[in-house]
Design an enzyme around this catalytic site. Structure first.
Site, PDB file in Angstrom:
ATOM      1  N   TYR A 137       0.860  -1.187   0.000  1.00  0.00           N
ATOM      2  CA  TYR A 137       0.000   0.000   0.000  1.00  0.00           C
ATOM      3  C   TYR A 137       0.904   1.248   0.000  1.00  0.00           C
ATOM      4  CZ  TYR A 137      -3.021   3.733   1.495  1.00  0.00           C
ATOM      5  OH  TYR A 137      -3.677   4.938   1.559  1.00  0.00           O
ATOM      6  N   ARG A 193     -13.429  16.036  11.375  1.00  0.00           N
ATOM      7  CA  ARG A 193     -14.711  15.364  11.182  1.00  0.00           C
ATOM      8  C   ARG A 193     -15.435  15.494  12.513  1.00  0.00           C
ATOM      9  NH1 ARG A 193     -16.392  11.037   7.380  1.00  0.00           N
ATOM     10  NH2 ARG A 193     -14.713  11.547   5.957  1.00  0.00           N
ATOM     11  N   ALA A 220      -9.823   2.993  -1.865  1.00  0.00           N
ATOM     12  CA  ALA A 220      -9.255   2.845  -3.210  1.00  0.00           C
ATOM     13  C   ALA A 220      -8.643   4.182  -3.602  1.00  0.00           C
ATOM     14  CB  ALA A 220     -10.350   2.454  -4.191  1.00  0.00           C
ATOM     15  N   CYS A 230     -10.960  13.629   5.074  1.00  0.00           N
ATOM     16  CA  CYS A 230     -11.835  14.665   5.643  1.00  0.00           C
ATOM     17  C   CYS A 230     -12.025  15.842   4.694  1.00  0.00           C
ATOM     18  CB  CYS A 230     -11.283  15.157   6.975  1.00  0.00           C
ATOM     19  SG  CYS A 230     -11.422  13.942   8.290  1.00  0.00           S
TER      20      CYS A 230
HETATM   21  C1  SPV Z   1      -3.394   9.963   3.996  1.00  0.00           C
HETATM   22  O1  SPV Z   1      -3.889   8.904   4.419  1.00  0.00           O
HETATM   23  O2  SPV Z   1      -3.325  10.992   4.685  1.00  0.00           O
HETATM   24  C2  SPV Z   1      -2.869  10.037   2.631  1.00  0.00           C
HETATM   25  C3  SPV Z   1      -2.609   8.809   1.930  1.00  0.00           C
HETATM   26  O3  SPV Z   1      -2.595  11.095   2.152  1.00  0.00           O
HETATM   27  S1  SPV Z   1      -1.264   7.960   2.614  1.00  0.00           S
HETATM   28  O4  SPV Z   1      -0.273   7.867   1.581  1.00  0.00           O
HETATM   29  O5  SPV Z   1      -1.776   6.664   2.982  1.00  0.00           O
HETATM   30  O6  SPV Z   1      -0.761   8.702   3.746  1.00  0.00           O
END
Ligand code: SPV
Ligand code: MN
Length: 626
Positions: free
Chosen positions: A222, A419, A387, A274
């Site tokens: 991920y 939120r 997603a 958010c």
């Molecule tokens: C977040 O979750 O704040 C994002 C995606 O911008 S991540 O790359 O998972 O941090």
């Protein structure tokens, strides 16, 4: 030639060796050599950011099966494992040396123990694979904002994503002084199954070693866990900013367009999921960035850059009405990596896309059909709520022309939004920089969302929206923010927004997602002294007449006064309860909280109690117009 280069030579092509030799940093050679030794990579590919190298990375992502080609030119899809659909708080830990104390609100492990564990998991993880080396410039290259990054990974998907999301850094590294500091990331997907997803999710580890400016990530794909320059290097950047006197923030940056063609830059901090990205890309405005900003005091003015050059955005509820700009991009040819959507006939589908959805297809769970259940009997959605799509900002027609300005853009306003179903009004302006930083930023509360693994809807404090990423004592972060604004000639105005306020009686959201555009336009007028305001106990509120005109102009909507009153009623009990939660959080968790935080919260408490004595528990904004 140094010893590291020599050791690396057998694993490099002739061309790769030339590319690496052109970089003078022995530390870079050392990190690559040690990573390759530990992970036992068969070969090493040095990505120089040439068109040829980038094309090769992209092709490898497809040839290995980490990505699959979709119907529209440039579109591909990548899937992450079932247990790898978001950032993983439990698996993400700071490595803390003996004798050093980090706030107990942060997940941590003894450094020696953590290093032994994660290196054990990385050992031989790249056997038979190629290790890809990417050089990145965080922020525009050749600017006071530039921070350099180097990533070693065995995932072509990760390397490809970095191409869409970050500015190339090979040339910057090549021209840099041999001793130039850089952030390091070592990532391995670990064992892969036949779908090319990380198999051993229970051995997923993401460890942050700030002693060595290094991040280790293993058994995950991920992007929030594996693309090291997203939230992982962000944690190191927060420490660097703390040392050097600037701010690294979880903020979008946008150009807000006002009367007479003027453009005013805002930044905004929101926890994940958010509304940060959809605010940044409002149609008719221009986007500089949607996720991470570096902010510096340049000549007593706050200036900011986007650390990234692309968007890794959530693709839920992206439809022609709520997110017109990005919907258009996502349904047109161009380079995009979709992840964890549903695929049917080589086309991507997602939740809330505003059109009919197929009843079967392929998603993160494999073959999917309506009614499919997981091992616990829970229904599997058509696409994951988290997603995502990865796309370069330049693909957006409203990408701001200042994106790569080495001096950044001047910030006139900062907003904080969480939120919050119950307490804060949809938009308000703070009485001062300090009031805004404390009452909106440090008091930011939110409910957990699908962007992190775990239960949704749990209320929590998410200080300045960096609770998941903070790597310095929390009180120190509050002080840094307070001090930053105090030193400026003219500090940006601070606003608090809340897109998630619900009706007290029926629990329904009081605003449509598009309403945020009106709030933004109101803030813009406030920056230029062109809208009045009402002084309430929690901040300056907009006047009904101003909003009515803006609703008409921006959204062609009639805005009823009774809606205004519902939305902007000060809810005293909910606000007092909020202050008490915030106070408790800092008292219990943050031993270095500055006294100013408690003073400002006490003042707000007092204002609320006084107002209650005069007007009761629920106070219509009209009462404050004296
Ligand atoms: C977040 O979750 O704040 C994002 C995606 O911008 S991540 O790359 O998972 O941090
Ligand atoms: Mn984010």
């Amino acid at each position: 030639m140094n010893g590291y280069l020599e050791a690396l030579q057998p694993k490099l092509s002739e061309n790769g060796y030339q590319k690496l030799s052109a970089i003078a940093s022995t530390k870079a050679h050392e990190f690559i050599a040690k990573s390759s030794d530990l992970c036992n990579a068969e070969k090493i590919f040095i990505c120089s950011d040439s068109a040829e190298d980038i094309a090769y990375v992209r092709q490898q992502a497809i040839d290995t099966g980490e990505e699959n080609i979709l119907a529209l030119p440039g579109h591909t899809v990548h899937f992450d494992g079932v247990y790898d659909q978001g950032r993983d708080r439990e698996a993400t830990k700071y490595l803390v040396p003996k004798g050093v104390v980090l706030s107990k609100a942060l997940n941590q492990i003894d450094r020696q123990e953590g290093l032994a564990e994660v290196k054990g998991l990385l050992r031989d993880s790249m056997e038979g694979r190629t290790m890809i080396v990417r050089f990145i410039s965080l922020g525009p290259p050749n600017s006071i904002f530039t921070v350099l990054g180097l990533q070693c990974t065995d995932s072509w998907y990760v390397a490809h994503s970095e191409d869409l999301l970050y500015r190339s850094g090979y040339e910057v590294f090549r021209r840099a002084e041999p001793n130039r500091e850089f952030l390091r990331v070592l990532h391995s997907s670990g064992k892969l199954n036949e779908n090319m997803t990380s198999m051993e999710h229970e051995k997923k580890r993401i460890y942050i070693d700030h002693m060595d400016n290094t991040i280790y990530s293993v058994n995950t794909q991920y992007a929030g866990n594996s693309v090291g320059f997203k939230k992982l290097a962000f944690r190191l950047a927060i420490r660097k900013a703390d040392r050097e006197g600037w701010l690294a923030e979880h903020m979008m940056i946008m150009g807000v367009h006002g009367p007479g063609g003027r453009k005013t830059y805002f930044s905004g901090a929101f926890p994940s999921a958010c509304g940060k990205t959809s605010t940044a890309m409002l149609p008719g405005e221009t986007i500089v960035g949607d996720d991470i900003a570096y902010i510096r005091d340049v000549g007593s003015v706050a200036r900011a850059v986007n650390v990234e050059s692309g968007i890794f955005g959530i693709i839920q509820d992206v439809n022609p009405i709520d997110d017109a700009t990005i919907y258009e991009v996502l349904t047109s040819p161009g380079e995009i990596i979709f992840s964890n959507v549903l695929i049917k006939d080589d086309k991507p589908y997602w939740l809330g896309m505003g059109s009919e959805l197929p009843k079967d297809g392929i998603n993160f769970s494999g073959e999917w059909y309506e009614g499919k259940k997981d091992e616990f009997g829970n229904g599997i959605p058509l696409a994951h709520k988290n997603a995502r799509y990865a796309v370069a900002l330049k693909a957006l027609e409203n990408c701001d022309p200042e994106l790569d300005n080495p001096m950044g853009v001047e910030l006139s306003a900062i907003m904080y939004g969480g939120r919050d179903a119950k307490a804060y009004v949809p938009v308000q302006q703070s009485f001062s920089w300090e009031h805004g930083i404390i009452a909106y930023g440090a008091s930011l509360e939110t409910e957990t969302t699908f962007a992190t693994i775990g239960k949704e809807g749990v209320p929590e404090i998410n200080m300045m929206s960096i609770q998941d990423f903070i790597s310095i004592p929390l009180g120190q972060n509050v002080c840094n923010n307070l001090e930053f604004g105090k030193k400026l000639k003219k500090a940006p105005l601070v606003f608090g927004v809340n897109y998630f306020l619900r009706d007290k009686d029926n629990g329904k959201f009081l605003n449509a997602p598009q309403d945020k555009h009106v709030w933004i336009k109101w803030m813009e007028l406030r920056v230029h002294g062109e809208a009045g305001a009402i002084r309430s106990p929690t901040g300056y509120l907009p006047k009904y007449e101003d909003l009515r005109k803006l609703f008409k102009r921006v959204l062609s909507k009639d805005y009823a006064e009774e809606d205004y009153i519902k939305q902007f009623t000060i809810r005293v009990p909910e606000n007092l309860a909020k202050i008490e939660r915030v106070q408790r959080f800092y008292q219990e968790n943050v031993s270095d909280t500055p006294a100013e935080l408690f003073e400002i919260l006490d003042q707000q408490h007092r204002r609320l109690v006084e107002a209650r004595e005069r007007f009761g528990d629920y106070i219509s904004p009209e009462n404050f117009e004296w």
